[in-house]
Design a protein around this motif. Structure first.
Motif, short mmCIF file in Angstrom:
data_model
loop_
_atom_site.label_atom_id
_atom_site.label_comp_id
_atom_site.label_asym_id
_atom_site.label_seq_id
_atom_site.Cartn_x
_atom_site.Cartn_y
_atom_site.Cartn_z
N GLU A 192 54.57 -33.93 3.04
CA GLU A 192 53.93 -35.25 3.06
C GLU A 192 54.76 -36.33 3.74
O GLU A 192 54.40 -37.50 3.69
CB GLU A 192 53.55 -35.67 1.64
N ASP B 177 56.73 -28.51 -0.70
CA ASP B 177 55.31 -28.80 -0.58
C ASP B 177 54.98 -29.36 -1.96
O ASP B 177 54.86 -28.61 -2.93
CB ASP B 177 54.53 -27.50 -0.30
N SER C 128 45.78 -28.55 -2.33
CA SER C 128 45.18 -29.88 -2.55
C SER C 128 43.66 -29.86 -2.67
O SER C 128 43.09 -30.69 -3.38
CB SER C 128 45.56 -30.83 -1.41
MN MN Z 1 50.63 -29.63 -0.01
#
Ligand code: MN
Ligand code: AHG
Ligand code: MN
Length: 339
Positions: free
Chosen positions: A93, A114, A119
């Motif tokens: 991200e 991660d 998601s």
């Molecule tokens: Mn992710």
């Protein structure tokens, strides 16, 4: 198990018996576990905690960020930045690396994660998780004295010093390797601690279960098409056995099933974006999962090469992934060698 062994005790004993977990690494892993506990709390609250839905932003890979992607990322950074064990962090991200601010002491480890894997499953209440990988700064060049940079992160997966994931499912389970097999810890919510529930995890070499997103079939390369086609022919086909299929669409959950009962997981290269080697990211998805799988007697390749041997060239690079039960991974890899 007669007396409960907490993650803390497990790590202290690992440090004592083998001496291969330095105290700094032990601290790092404890902090990551604490962050996962906190993410688990946020996940559990769901709509009550206002954590569902999108954040209205995109990450460096052009994916829409969910609120929990951002929350989990912040939890991991805040938990890890002040402890003195890290030089820098990298995340799915964040576009570039996060160097530990100068107000805090710095260590020699690099943490990649991660923060929230799977998601697309957050809002539908299906298992999701956090994946992490730990490297040591300057592993390739121990004399390096320059400030930490992205280059320090570009190490092969075989250089990892610890890797794991935490799956937020019906139970919250932390799965860890420091290069001495794979251990699983279940979160005891009353005690607030991770308790060792399985050691020496072993993936059976053979399986009758595969995991792949079948909707992409028309885009696959020949070797993958051949392998899946043979599985689908069942007893009547060349494999002479019926196969079952599972696809959670959370790599953590799919890999957790494979570590628990075997299977083969694939997110291969496909023709949709021919210039990209696949969907999954090498450094914080494929590498930690591949090391866990190898440590549990499984195998992991990109179809042509062992994943842990791939020299990364950028932080967010993608890779084709085939991992799980050894004999199946070897079969798919052999099919690639024939074209
Ligand atoms: Mn992710
Ligand atoms: P992330 O949520 O971190 O972007 O990762 C999702 C990944 C992985 O967990 C899963 O195996 C795969 O994407 C699912 O992809 P499809 O939706 O294409 O099946
Ligand atoms: Mn992911």
């Amino acid at each position: 198990m007669s007396s409960k062994i907490s993650l803390t005790r497990y790590l202290v004993e690992q440090q004592r018996i083998d001496g291969h977990i330095p105290s700094e690494l032990r601290l790092l892993l404890e902090v990551v576990a604490r962050a996962c506990k906190s993410i688990s709390q946020a996940v559990n609250k769901g709509a009550l905690g206002g954590v569902l839905g999108t954040a209205g932003s995109e990450n460096v890979q052009g994916e829409v960020q969910k609120k929990l992607d951002i929350i989990a990322n912040e939890v991991l950074i805040e938990a890890n930045e002040w402890g003195g064990h890290l030089a820098a962090m990298a995340s799915e991200e964040m576009d570039s690396i996060y160097v530990v601010p100068n107000r805090y002491p710095k260590g020699e480890y690099l943490l990649l994660f991660d923060p929230l894997d799977g998601s697309s499953n957050i809002d539908v209440n299906v298992s999701i998780g956090t994946i992490f990988s730990v490297l040591k700064k300057g592993n390739d060049n121990p004399t390096m004295v320059e400030p930490v940079s992205e280059k320090d992160f570009l190490q092969r997966g075989s250089q990892q010093v610890a890797a794991g994931y935490c799956v937020y499912g019906p139970q919250t389970t932390l799965v860890l390797t420091v290069g001495d097999g794979v251990a699983m810890f279940t979160l005891d919510r009353e005690q607030g601690s991770f308790v060792l529930t399985q050691e020496n995890v072993q993936i059976p070499a053979d399986t009758k279960e595969f995991a792949i997103n079948m909707s992409n079939m028309r885009h696959w390369d020949e070797p993958v098409k051949r392998y899946i086609d043979e599985c689908l022919q069942g007893k009547e086909g060349p494999r002479a056995k019926d196969f079952n299929m599972r696809w959670v669409a959370s790599m953590v959950a799919d890999v957790h099933r494979i570590l628990t009962r075997g299977g083969v997981f694939m997110y291969p290269w496909d023709k949709r974006e021919p210039n990209k080697p696949g969907k999954l990211r090498l450094m914080y998805e494929a590498n930690p999962m591949s090391w866990l799988v190898e440590q549990a007697a499984g195998a992991a390749t990109n179809g042509r090469q062992r994943i842990l041997d791939i020299q990364p060239t950028s932080l967010h690079e993608r890779v084709s992934v085939i991992l799980g039960s050894k004999n199946e991974v070897e079969r798919v890899t052999a099919y690639h060698a024939k074209v």
